[in-house]
Design an enzyme around this catalytic site. Structure first.
Site, PDB file in Angstrom:
ATOM      1  N   TRP A 511     -64.234 -43.348 -30.401  1.00  0.00           N
ATOM      2  CA  TRP A 511     -64.901 -43.326 -31.813  1.00  0.00           C
ATOM      3  C   TRP A 511     -65.011 -44.682 -32.247  1.00  0.00           C
ATOM      4  O   TRP A 511     -65.253 -45.366 -32.612  1.00  0.00           O
ATOM      5  CB  TRP A 511     -63.199 -43.905 -32.572  1.00  0.00           C
ATOM      6  CG  TRP A 511     -62.670 -42.131 -33.108  1.00  0.00           C
ATOM      7  CD1 TRP A 511     -63.083 -41.397 -33.856  1.00  0.00           C
ATOM      8  CD2 TRP A 511     -61.805 -41.640 -32.433  1.00  0.00           C
ATOM      9  NE1 TRP A 511     -62.659 -39.821 -33.720  1.00  0.00           N
ATOM     10  CE2 TRP A 511     -61.572 -40.379 -32.872  1.00  0.00           C
ATOM     11  CE3 TRP A 511     -60.729 -42.425 -31.578  1.00  0.00           C
ATOM     12  CZ2 TRP A 511     -60.455 -39.544 -32.103  1.00  0.00           C
ATOM     13  CZ3 TRP A 511     -59.257 -41.592 -31.175  1.00  0.00           C
ATOM     14  CH2 TRP A 511     -59.178 -40.287 -31.525  1.00  0.00           C
ATOM     15  N   ASP A 512     -64.964 -46.096 -31.141  1.00  0.00           N
ATOM     16  CA  ASP A 512     -65.017 -47.325 -30.700  1.00  0.00           C
ATOM     17  C   ASP A 512     -64.395 -48.408 -31.366  1.00  0.00           C
ATOM     18  O   ASP A 512     -65.459 -48.840 -32.130  1.00  0.00           O
ATOM     19  CB  ASP A 512     -66.947 -46.970 -31.268  1.00  0.00           C
ATOM     20  CG  ASP A 512     -67.467 -48.571 -30.201  1.00  0.00           C
ATOM     21  OD1 ASP A 512     -66.728 -48.823 -29.757  1.00  0.00           O
ATOM     22  OD2 ASP A 512     -68.359 -48.516 -31.516  1.00  0.00           O
ATOM     23  N   TYR A 513     -63.291 -48.071 -31.290  1.00  0.00           N
ATOM     24  CA  TYR A 513     -62.452 -48.162 -31.868  1.00  0.00           C
ATOM     25  C   TYR A 513     -61.942 -49.637 -31.299  1.00  0.00           C
ATOM     26  O   TYR A 513     -60.843 -50.043 -31.237  1.00  0.00           O
ATOM     27  CB  TYR A 513     -61.121 -47.804 -32.446  1.00  0.00           C
ATOM     28  CG  TYR A 513     -61.484 -46.863 -34.295  1.00  0.00           C
ATOM     29  CD1 TYR A 513     -62.680 -47.053 -35.029  1.00  0.00           C
ATOM     30  CD2 TYR A 513     -60.815 -45.408 -33.677  1.00  0.00           C
ATOM     31  CE1 TYR A 513     -62.854 -46.552 -36.007  1.00  0.00           C
ATOM     32  CE2 TYR A 513     -60.851 -44.848 -35.365  1.00  0.00           C
ATOM     33  CZ  TYR A 513     -62.062 -45.049 -36.104  1.00  0.00           C
ATOM     34  OH  TYR A 513     -62.092 -44.389 -37.406  1.00  0.00           O
TER      35      TYR A 513
END
Length: 838
Positions: A511-513
């Site tokens: 999630w591109d966290y």
């Protein structure tokens, strides 16, 4: 009864027009409502739309029954709105404002209709409706959804001003003021009683206005009587701390990337404190040779002399001797370190701005050494280099979403005197501790460290916030080491670069966290008169992890909770994810259909329909070929601006972003199409994986976020009680550009997305400038009340800083202002505020 003397033709025309308007509105709501019901959504719009059509037809026939039907719709809408969202102000606005406006005209029209009675009563109701609209307008100028501090939560201690000696010793030497990254300044000259007297003390124009793909996100540093600033294009400028006058300027001649020009800060090093070169005999033997080959560039443009680079140990040995020449001649005893967008590490004399001839090759170290092929713009350091002991630590940003096998996320420490590589941490190959063996490179595609570390010199640990492996939204190809260190905070031994512990905030991140915030180090009272060395890590998820910085063990409860498992074939997903349940989470309430918002009835309905169409099961909904909603989005939560800790009160100050995004996997053929445009937003090609990704923020057709405000807040958290002290929306619509390119111009405190971070002072103030309106604000640390705001010529994205001048004794608050992200207004300002001179 008084007769209605309005001419019949006039009555007919007015009723017909109003009836047609209601009918059109009703048809739109009914059609959209039918689609919403088919998606298992609310029945309100379908029922209301049909009723409005009937009401409109009756009113067009000048029948009072149409007005009575509308009155019933009006009453039912109020009841439905309160049932769905309670008395929350902003969620009620698009639900009630349209029916109130229409009710006003309906009440005025009623006495003119056939069978209409009670002109006085109808006009009274119209006045009441108008008053309700007026109260709503007033309410729009007040902050809502704020958590106010209570007396029981007030833990303020008496704070005294620093002594003159402390004031003279004050510096803002690091990106977060100290290696701990707390952004806390122990100064009290500017306090709650006099902050409203702040005025502009000086303004400096850098001449480097951020163009396309460039943003001014820099926080200056201050040491002694100088302030050091870097621009989005990597120019470094030294200013007089009292007057803002330029002392020197260095231009590294960095190419414009066109996509991601950033410079968040520079590093400072006192070489005299770490004298390391060879002995006097070697120095005497080599002085003439080195001096003859160390032409320094002009102060304004000397880039050509810095182009040669050092690429290994042998060149570093020569640089050792050159450093000794520098030290003997008194130059470069204090240094400014700069990283550039074209991957150079440059050492400058802090007094003159000239490159340090003894560092690397004529002042420059090549950061591409050992990296292998680097396509243009695929690797660039954007955050401030971290100076620790006699080393300078460098990570780097990699181009999001391009492909597998992008440049390595390696983190390297260089000798701050010579430029020699001291150690390297290759996240994919622990066996590589310096340069890779001949013919090899640092492991490609590994998690990177593009934000700013913190370090504890006493414990001998440096704490790295890591990103995830490239590309962001597919992980089927990732290795066990990628998964181990992705989206984590990792503690390395300062001396050796070896891992001592790591803590992961998101497992197998799809999630591109990224962990983007600098860790904040704080000694937490243990309740028994002692302290526990703590680390506070903010995340894009809005989670706040409180860890023991000696070993990475949670000091506040962390629970592994099950998450959705319907991952796309070819990838995998973690069965659980970590939740910091022992600490407050900010802005991460799950979205529902009732959360959807809009400026009007129509775009709110559109947002509801789109929400129902999308796949959404909370913050860990796996990406797929279905359109998926992600909240928090990949901006956060919390981003690179990081936190501030009032070290005397034990308060943690955080600002957040609340901007959901949608994303969808697209076929390899579609992603690779020649006309596909790839960018940081929009398309992620993800070459080498089965899918590309298309994504964007979740906005209505009018460009309004599809979820209810606030979209950005500032909050204070008591670290001992581990509870929110206060929270308030931050930023107004004043400088927001609306449809047609016109600014709203009204300071509606709706709470806009934020950038940058806060700082705090011993006098109980919090300064913040990263808003979309053009202000530097001072907030009361105990209550969150805005005590003062200073107008800026353009918006700011940076974190401010503050210092006490050793010459004048004045406390200054300094901010760089280059323009808010969503604003067309751009500038090149460095502005210092101070109390009036007496």
């Amino acid at each position: 009864m008084r007769e209605n003397h309005t001419p019949p033709a006039s009555r007919s025309r007015t009723a017909v027009v109003f009836g047609i308007v209601l009918t059109i509105i009703g048809l739109v709501l009914a059609v959209g409502g039918m689609q919403l019901v088919s998606l298992d959504g609310s029945w309100y719009y379908l029922i209301t739309g049909v009723a409005l059509v009937l009401s409109g037809v009756l009113l067009a026939a000048s029948m009072a029954l149409g007005a009575w039907l509308y009155l019933l719709i009006f009453i039912c809408t109020i009841a439905w709105a309160i049932w769905e969202v309670g008395f929350a102000f902003w969620p009620l606005v698009p639900r009630l404002a349209p029916v109130l406006v229409l009710a006003f005209f309906c009440f005025l029209l009623m006495p003119r209709l056939r069978g209409g009675r009670g002109r006085a009563a109808c006009w009274s109701l119209a006045v009441l409706t108008l008053a309700a609209l007026g109260l709503g307008g007033y309410g729009m100028l007040q902050p809502h959804r704020a958590i106010k501090a209570g007396k029981a939560q007030n833990t303020t201690q008496a704070v005294s001003a620093p002594t003159p000696g402390e004031a003279k010793a004050s510096t803002w030497q690091y990106y977060g003021r100290t290696p701990a990254g707390t952004r806390f300044a122990p100064f009290a000259q500017i306090n709650k009683d006099n902050v409203d007297e702040l005025e502009v003390a000086w303004t400096f124009r850098t001449g480097d206005i951020a163009g396309k793909g460039a943003e001014d996100q820099g926080t200056p540093i201050q040491v002694g009587d100088s302030v050091y600033v870097c621009t989005p294009y990597n120019k470094v400028i030294a200013l007089d701390a009292d007057t803002g006058k330029q002392r020197w300027k260095y231009d590294p001649d960095t190419p414009d990337t066109g996509i991601w020009n950033r410079c968040r800060g520079v590093g400072y090093y006192d070489a005299a404190a770490y004298a390391t070169g060879p002995g006097a005999a070697a120095l005497a033997a080599r002085t003439a040779d080195v001096a003859a080959d160390s032409d320094a560039p002009p102060r304004e443009t000397g880039a050509a002399a810095t182009r040669p680079v050092v690429n290994g140990a042998k060149a570093a040995t020569d640089a050792d001797v050159a450093h000794a020449v520098d030290a003997a001649g008194g130059s470069c005893a204090q240094r400014i370190f700069l990283t550039t967008l074209d991957a150079r590490l440059i050492a400058l004399d802090a007094k003159t701005g000239e490159p340090c001839a003894g560092f690397g090759n004529r002042g420059t170290v090549d950061l591409t050494a050992g990296m292998g092929e680097i396509p243009r713009n695929f690797y660039m350091p954007t955050s401030a280099p971290t100076v620790m002991r006699n080393m300078v630590l460098v990570g780097g940003w990699v181009y999001d979403g391009k492909s597998v096998g992008e440049p390595s996320g390696v983190v390297r420490a260089f000798n701050a005197d010579t430029g020699e590589l001291v150690w390297a941490w290759d996240l994919g190959n622990p066996a590589i501790t310096k340069l890779p063996p001949p013919g090899e490179t640092y492991t490609r595609g590994t998690p990177n460290v593009w934000s700013t570390p913190a370090f504890d010199d006493k414990l001998g640990l440096v704490y790295l916030p890591t990103g995830n492996s490239t590309p962001d939204y597919w992980g089927g190809h990732r290795t066990a080491l990628d998964d181990k260190y992705s989206s984590s905070v990792v503690a390395l031994d300062i001396a050796t670069g070896r891992v001592r512990w790591s803590f992961q905030t998101t497992h197998h991140d799809l999630w591109d966290y990224d962990v983007t915030s600098q860790p904040a180090l704080y000694d937490l009272p243990d309740g028994n008169g002692g302290t526990i060395p703590a680390l506070i890590q903010l995340t894009k998820r809005g989670q706040i992890f409180l860890l023991d910085r000696r070993n990475g063990k949670p000091l506040a409860t962390v629970e592994e909770k099950p998450v959705p498992q319907d991952v796309q074939e070819g990838d995998r997903i973690s069965p659980t994810q970590p939740y910091s349940t022992g600490m407050p989470a900010i802005g991460r309430e799950p979205l529902t259909e009732a959360s959807m918002w809009g400026a009007t009835w129509f775009d709110q309905l559109w947002c509801r329909i789109e929400f129902r169409k999308m796949h959404y099961e909370g913050e860990f909904t796996p990406p797929s070929t279905r359109k998926t909603l992600q909240y928090p989005g990949n901006y956060g939560g919390f981003n690179w601006g990081s936190a501030s800790i009032d070290e005397q009160r034990g308060y943690l100050f955080v600002n957040d972003i609340r901007m959901p995004q949608w994303l969808r996997y697209i076929s390899r053929e579609e992603a690779d199409a020649p006309n596909a445009a790839a960018s940081h937003d929009g398309l992620h090609v993800q070459a080498g994986t089965p899918y590309g990704v298309t994504k964007n923020t979740f906005m209505s057709p009018l460009g309004v976020p599809c979820h209810a405000p606030p979209w950005g807040t500032m909050a204070a958290i008591d670290l001992q009680k581990r509870q929110v002290v206060w929270e308030r929306p931050i930023s107004t619509l004043q400088d927001t550009v609306a449809a047609g390119g016109v600014k709203v111009g009204v300071p509606v405190p709706i709470g806009m997305p934020t950038m940058g971070g806060p700082i705090s002072t011993a006098s109980g103030l919090v300064f913040f400038a990263g808003t979309q309106d053009y202000y530097l604000r001072a907030l009361d640390a105990e209550t969150g009340e805005v005590l003062w705001k200073g107008r800026l010529p353009v918006g700011a994205q940076s974190t401010p800083m503050t210092y006490v001048s050793p010459e004048s004794g004045r406390q200054f608050v300094v901010v760089t202002a280059g323009g808010a992200r969503q604003s067309p207004d751009r500038g090149d300002y460095v502005i210092a505020f101070a109390l009036p001179q007496k």
